[in-house]
Design a protein around this motif. Structure first.
Motif, PDB file in Angstrom:
ATOM      1  N   SER A 271      10.039  37.564 -17.694  1.00 56.45           N
ATOM      2  CA  SER A 271       8.641  37.166 -17.510  1.00 56.45           C
ATOM      3  C   SER A 271       7.831  37.446 -18.774  1.00 56.45           C
ATOM      4  CB  SER A 271       8.030  37.909 -16.317  1.00 56.45           C
ATOM      5  OG  SER A 271       8.632  37.505 -15.110  1.00 56.45           O
ATOM      6  N   VAL A 272       8.080  38.600 -19.386  1.00 58.00           N
ATOM      7  CA  VAL A 272       7.401  38.923 -20.641  1.00 58.00           C
ATOM      8  C   VAL A 272       7.801  37.926 -21.726  1.00 58.00           C
ATOM      9  CG1 VAL A 272       7.153  40.659 -22.461  1.00 58.00           C
ATOM     10  CG2 VAL A 272       7.153  41.360 -20.066  1.00 58.00           C
ATOM     11  N   MET A 273       9.076  37.611 -21.807  1.00 55.05           N
ATOM     12  CA  MET A 273       9.548  36.631 -22.790  1.00 55.05           C
ATOM     13  C   MET A 273       8.866  35.284 -22.585  1.00 55.05           C
ATOM     14  SD  MET A 273      13.601  37.673 -22.519  1.00 55.05           S
ATOM     15  CE  MET A 273      14.204  36.151 -23.240  1.00 55.05           C
ATOM     16  N   LEU A 274       8.749  34.868 -21.327  1.00 57.20           N
ATOM     17  CA  LEU A 274       8.161  33.569 -21.023  1.00 57.20           C
ATOM     18  C   LEU A 274       6.696  33.518 -21.449  1.00 57.20           C
ATOM     19  CD1 LEU A 274       9.393  31.023 -19.649  1.00 57.20           C
ATOM     20  CD2 LEU A 274       8.222  31.741 -17.553  1.00 57.20           C
ATOM     21  N   VAL A 275       5.975  34.591 -21.163  1.00 57.80           N
ATOM     22  CA  VAL A 275       4.557  34.635 -21.540  1.00 57.80           C
ATOM     23  C   VAL A 275       4.414  34.697 -23.059  1.00 57.80           C
ATOM     24  CG1 VAL A 275       2.438  35.996 -21.391  1.00 57.80           C
ATOM     25  CG2 VAL A 275       3.843  35.653 -19.349  1.00 57.80           C
ATOM     26  N   ALA A 276       5.244  35.509 -23.709  1.00 60.89           N
ATOM     27  CA  ALA A 276       5.162  35.636 -25.166  1.00 60.89           C
ATOM     28  C   ALA A 276       5.444  34.309 -25.869  1.00 60.89           C
ATOM     29  CB  ALA A 276       6.135  36.705 -25.654  1.00 60.89           C
TER      30      ALA A 276
END
Length: 415
Positions: A271-276
């Motif tokens: 999820s963090v990767m997707l937002v970043a």
């Protein structure tokens, strides 16, 4: 604006606001250029450098077809849209969309002479595959990482691959494993520049992906998101973020029997990767599963069903690419992918047509929703889940050009 209304705000007031926001606009446009136009591959296949060769895609496709034919009945029960004939055709035509020849965990530590020879051979293999019309659309290597004990070995391998390939093959990208600090990306950019100079390569011809398999790649010691910084230090050379299921889970202390793509620590990291990566043009790729379709018929069916479920789960969460580590994974990768987009098409096409016509109904979509609906249709077209005729049958106004215009919100409803 209403021409009868006279603004009390002088031009100098507008100019002051513009002066403050113009550099912000420029920075945002540079940092977040939007999604890339070329199709994202549905998967990345990792093959050890000890096993890879020009015939790897053909061999994997043949093995996948053999497994599909032996378990057609079970696969027919797993799939939902009758896509198996099209899956079989894909396995015969282009089974692998994205290939990495692995010199890291899949290759291990061997003598320098052995790895040197394997690197040169990998370069020759990549050159041949890049010119094969039915070969992978993108390809490359995963070298060893940036830690002190392996850094020079990894750089030498990359250099020898380029030597063996006679330059940069079409679609080439290399994977940087085990990112732990954003500053490491600055060094990777410097390495690309040095290699381009040393080998007379075109400027910015070397591109790379970052593998997120360390907690420090997600959360830095100062509490900031390392991977977000890393993307913006890559000088436009970073094309993707790849999640490393087992290294990441192990580093977080997850017991081996519970390490998987669907563990909460995996969901958080991705999820963090997707937002970043959102609106940067950098693709996010899900990780792998160690469960492969081998053993008894019952074990094979269970593994196929499991992989189909995991691929579907990833697609539902916005991860449109994942690792495949076994020829059997190709079957359920394509089956789940085709099923996902085919199931989405009727509602998506109908809602896009209603948006274009600005009709009423149970759902009144906004531009952002129309953009998302157009995206899912275009992704389905790109991977071969359906063709433009199937889209037009559902929505006569949905041409590919119109769908692409919706991505940039260039379409005015009802116009």
């Amino acid at each position: 604006m209403n021409p009868q209304y006279l603004s009390r705000l002088p031009d100098s007031g507008f100019d002051r606001v513009d002066a403050l926001l113009d550099p912000v606009d420029t920075d945002l446009a540079d940092a977040f250029p939007g999604d890339r136009q070329q199709p994202q591959p549905v998967h990345t296949v990792y093959v050890s450098a000890a096993d890879a060769g020009p015939d790897t895609p053909k061999v994997w496709g043949e093995q996948a077809v053999e497994l599909l034919d032996r378990h057609t009945n079970a696969l027919s029960e797993i799939g939902t849209t009758g896509a198996l004939p099209d899956v079989r055709a894909m396995l015969e035509h282009r089974p692998i969309m994205d290939l990495r020849i692995d010199f890291e965990d899949g290759f291990g530590w061997r003598s320098d002479d052995v790895e040197d020879a394997a690197a040169l051979e990998a370069g020759r293999t990549l050159r041949l595959l890049s010119s094969d019309p039915s070969g992978p659309r993108s390809l490359g290597i995963r070298a060893k990482g940036l830690a002190p004990h392996e850094r020079r070995r990894g750089i030498r391998t990359l250099e020898l691959v380029l030597e063996g390939a006679g330059g940069v093959p079409d679609g080439f990208v290399f994977t940087v494993p085990k990112l732990r600090a954003a500053q490491q990306v600055t060094a990777v950019v410097a390495l690309c520049e040095e290699l381009e100079r040393a080998y007379g390569l075109p400027d910015r011809s070397l591109l790379f992906e970052l593998q997120i398999e360390s907690p420090q790649a997600v959360l830095g010691p100062d509490g900031t998101v390392t991977v977000a910084k890393a993307i913006h230090l890559a000088d436009g050379r970073c094309t993707g973020l790849h999640y490393g299921t087992y290294d990441y889970s192990a580093a977080c202390g997850i017991a081996s029997r519970f390490q998987s793509l669907e563990h909460p620590v995996a969901d958080h990291a991705k999820s963090v990767m997707l937002v970043a990566a959102a609106q940067t043009g950098v693709w996010v790729c899900d990780g792998s599963t160690q469960v492969i379709p081998q053993g008894s018929d019952e074990e094979i069916r269970a593994a196929l069903a499991r992989h189909y479920r995991l691929v579907t789960r990833s697609l539902e969460r916005g991860y449109y690419q994942g690792w495949d580590m076994h020829p059997g994974h190709l079957i359920t990768r394509w089956l789940a992918t085709f099923d996902f987009y085919r199931a989405a098409l009727p509602a998506a096409a109908t809602r896009v047509q209603a948006y274009l016509d600005r009709q009423g109904g149970g759902v009144m979509d906004e531009p952002a929703t129309a953009q998302a609906l157009a995206t899912v249709i275009l992704r389905g077209l790109a991977c071969g889940a359906f063709d433009e005729d199937a889209v037009r049958a559902q929505a006569p106004g949905c041409t590919v050009d119109t769908l692409r215009d919706l991505l940039t919100r260039a379409v005015v409803p009802g116009s």
